[in-house]
Write an enzyme that holds these catalytic residues in place. Structure first.
Site, short mmCIF file in Angstrom:
data_model
loop_
_atom_site.label_atom_id
_atom_site.label_comp_id
_atom_site.label_asym_id
_atom_site.label_seq_id
_atom_site.Cartn_x
_atom_site.Cartn_y
_atom_site.Cartn_z
N ARG A 35 14.60 16.76 -20.96
CA ARG A 35 14.86 18.16 -21.26
C ARG A 35 14.72 19.09 -20.06
O ARG A 35 15.28 20.18 -20.05
CB ARG A 35 13.94 18.63 -22.40
CG ARG A 35 14.24 17.95 -23.72
CD ARG A 35 13.56 18.65 -24.87
NE ARG A 35 13.88 18.01 -26.14
CZ ARG A 35 13.44 18.46 -27.32
NH1 ARG A 35 12.69 19.55 -27.37
NH2 ARG A 35 13.76 17.83 -28.43
N ASP A 145 4.82 35.57 -31.37
CA ASP A 145 5.31 34.32 -30.81
C ASP A 145 5.09 34.37 -29.30
O ASP A 145 4.98 35.46 -28.73
CB ASP A 145 6.79 34.11 -31.12
CG ASP A 145 7.19 32.64 -31.04
OD1 ASP A 145 7.19 31.97 -32.09
OD2 ASP A 145 7.48 32.16 -29.93
#
Length: 268
Positions: A35, A145
């Site tokens: 990734r 978040d």
């Protein structure tokens, strides 16, 4: 092309991410390299050694967020794990309305809110329950978040609304933009306060919470990190308050909360 990473650089990178953000990646070497390799190429790095060295030296928040966005999944949708919303509407809301009938204020935290579907969904449940009395209550939800990218999407409040959302809700709480894209109505959007917050930091908000939703977040944490976070949640919860986690997660047997429903816990 997937680049290779040395044992030392992998250890440095994963230890830093775990210490700063609680995310455990020590057993996910292939995921990390697959990734992040494209990110290295895009940013002109010739090796993981060069990338890790500069990342840990500069500790640039924007670059760290890019790394975390690659390594984690901000996947969520409206009415996810509907059992929680049923329990919230049928059990928790009646209890909180009775408890706070005089001050008419309820404190709810959506911790790890991702792109915002969860806190907006909670707001819709509240409005459905309170009906005409909704305007008399302060039910603003704190939604946090660590990802600025996710919060930016959340603040826009524009989504492709899935079929899991009742048609009556679609008409009442969304406005069609174009095609399959809808915007949540202003009264729903204005009930949510979005804020950046790292769950590894001390919880020092001005108020304690009656309900904390933290679903599909602790899947990235090892058990000691989960336990420490749950203790912080417990200290940030009002007596009788609730913690909701994902059905795929669990608490330790010695967790301070009492189990009251699947993946739902109450402070005594």
């Amino acid at each position: 092309m997937i680049q290779t990473i040395s044992d030392e650089d992998f250890r440095k990178l994963t230890n830093f991410i775990k210490t700063q953000y609680g995310i455990t990646l020590q057993e996910k070497r292939q995921l990390v390299t697959s990734r992040l390799s494209s990110m290295l190429t895009e940013q002109g790095y010739t090796s993981f050694s060069q990338f890790v060295s500069q990342l840990l030296k500069e500790k640039d928040p924007q670059k760290m967020e890019q790394v975390l966005n690659r390594l984690t999944t901000n996947y969520t949708f409206f009415m996810r794990e509907t059992e929680h919303f049923d329990f919230f509407t049928k059990v928790i809301m009646p209890e909180l309305v009775r408890k706070y009938q005089h001050k008419k204020s309820i404190a709810i935290w959506s911790a790890g809110c991702s792109s915002g579907e969860e806190p907006y969904n909670i707001t819709m449940c509240i409005k459905e329950f309170l009906g005409m009395q909704a305007s008399q209550w302060d039910t603003r939800i704190l939604a946090t978040d660590i990802s600025q990218k996710a919060l930016a999407k959340a603040k826009q409040g524009i989504y492709e609304v899935p079929n899991t959302v009742p048609e009556t809700w679609r008409k009442k709480y969304f406005k069609k933009i174009e095609g399959s894209r809808y915007a949540v109505t202003p009264d729903v959007r204005n009930n949510v306060i979005f804020q950046t917050f790292n769950l590894m930091d001390p919880i020092k908000f001005r108020t304690k919470f009656d309900v904390i939703f933290c679903r599909n977040v602790m899947i990235y944490f090892d058990q000691p990190t989960k336990d420490a976070l749950v203790r912080r949640f417990y200290d940030a919860t009002n007596p009788g308050g609730y913690l909701m986690i994902s059905h795929s997660e669990n608490l330790s047997k010695d967790a301070p909360y009492a189990t009251v429903a699947p993946s739902t816990f109450q402070k005594k």
